[in-house]
Design an enzyme around this catalytic site. Sequence first.
Site, PDB file in Angstrom:
ATOM      1  N   ASP A  16       0.817  -1.215   0.000  1.00  0.00           N
ATOM      2  CA  ASP A  16       0.000   0.000   0.000  1.00  0.00           C
ATOM      3  C   ASP A  16       0.851   1.266   0.000  1.00  0.00           C
ATOM      4  OD1 ASP A  16      -2.380  -1.466   0.049  1.00  0.00           O
ATOM      5  OD2 ASP A  16      -2.429  -1.535   2.222  1.00  0.00           O
ATOM      6  N   ARG A  96      -1.117   1.618  16.490  1.00  0.00           N
ATOM      7  CA  ARG A  96      -1.491   2.709  15.587  1.00  0.00           C
ATOM      8  C   ARG A  96      -1.554   4.082  16.270  1.00  0.00           C
ATOM      9  NH1 ARG A  96       0.406  -0.376  12.002  1.00  0.00           N
ATOM     10  NH2 ARG A  96      -1.019  -1.482  10.609  1.00  0.00           N
ATOM     11  N   ASP A 125      -7.857   0.378  10.956  1.00  0.00           N
ATOM     12  CA  ASP A 125      -6.671   1.217  11.130  1.00  0.00           C
ATOM     13  C   ASP A 125      -6.878   2.651  10.666  1.00  0.00           C
ATOM     14  OD1 ASP A 125      -5.158  -0.659  12.385  1.00  0.00           O
ATOM     15  OD2 ASP A 125      -4.081  -1.314  10.604  1.00  0.00           O
ATOM     16  N   SER A 177      -2.367  -9.988   3.692  1.00  0.00           N
ATOM     17  CA  SER A 177      -2.233  -8.707   4.372  1.00  0.00           C
ATOM     18  C   SER A 177      -1.694  -8.993   5.772  1.00  0.00           C
ATOM     19  CB  SER A 177      -3.589  -8.001   4.452  1.00  0.00           C
ATOM     20  OG  SER A 177      -3.477  -6.790   5.178  1.00  0.00           O
TER      21      SER A 177
END
Length: 407
Positions: A16, A96, A125, A177
């Site tokens: 990504d 995060r 996220d 992922s």
Amino acid sequence: MKKYNKVVLAYSGGLDTSVIIPWLKENYGCEVIAVVGNVGQKSELEGLEEKALKTGASKIYIEDLTEEFVNDYIFPTIQAGAIYEGKYLLGTSFARPLIGKRMVEIAKKEGADAICHGCTGKGNDQVRFELAIKAFAPEMPIIAPWRIWDIKSREEEIAYALEKKVPIKISYETNYSKDMNLWHLSHEGLDLEDPNNEPNYEKILELSTTLEKAPDKATYITLSFEKGIPVALNGVKMDGVKLLEELNKLGGENAIGITDMVENRLVGMKSRGVYETPGGTILYKAHKDLEELCLDKETAHYKEQVALKFADIVYNGLWFTSLREALHSFVLKTQETVTGEVKLKLYKGNVVNAGMTSPYSLYSEEYATFGEDAVYDQKDSAGFVNLFGLPIVVHAKMNAKIKSEEK
């Protein structure tokens, strides 16, 4: 699209964020500064600086956040006993906010006029990053390419990367992922998207071995806690980062902490993933066992309710909120006596209590013994049972009276 001069990108070097660098420059005409939060992903950090610069970033920050991650995020969550939906030990969730906070600090330092992340519009996220950004820079514009670009799948993303000559390590066939840090490794996508498929653990596991390959002999360890914080392993004092690294090794060797679950995402859909959390699983078990010894019944039971709420807060990206801070204050009060040693037996995916001691133990063999004692008069229990059962007696008599009248 609005033009920006300088954008700070949360960069991992994965698919990504790798394609986002050329995409940002192509669509916004901006300088891109990559920010990597080192929360213990180790091998994934290799070559990131060269890759980011080669892909088009003007600068890259690789920030070592591991100590802060363990001491200020992981340990408070263990103290709370927070587990999302009974299985998930929140590995991605509490990393995060920390990374988002550091991104804001760097964006302000660099004079950036926007922050970008590579989270999809389907995941959790995006919320965790953006709420952290809003907590420290509420007016900062946030760019989320997955919400606005023409790319619709990871396959199209790979094709875009190849077109732009972005170096990537994955292929269409190995495109799981993943998220890795010092606490855990998550796996999603591909065959895991069908809950009826058994995970190919031989193929996907990286931190842990399989149950079949785990040793046939048990491993014994002793963990020492001070006020709910693990401070030593097998009598050797060590900092949180080192201790977790050692537990990950021991847990991984014994196939500890492999979780396959279907969870309820914040955005409303269910998702299926496999998590590896070897050291974390050991710590949660040891901490919970020690609390059984040191907390009184009412505190322990109420704390279980707090743990559920704390887990939801962390999962939902609400780390930097008054409620999370208030619950943490409650948790700290409960941890004042959670000090002692816990011995554990690790064997083929199991973590079994093998003994524990504490100077604050509320367990009294003198009172609990099945043998003769001089402190407890068993006759006293008759009055207690009569009073405790009084509502049941009254209710039973009322029912008997009604049945009698109906006849």
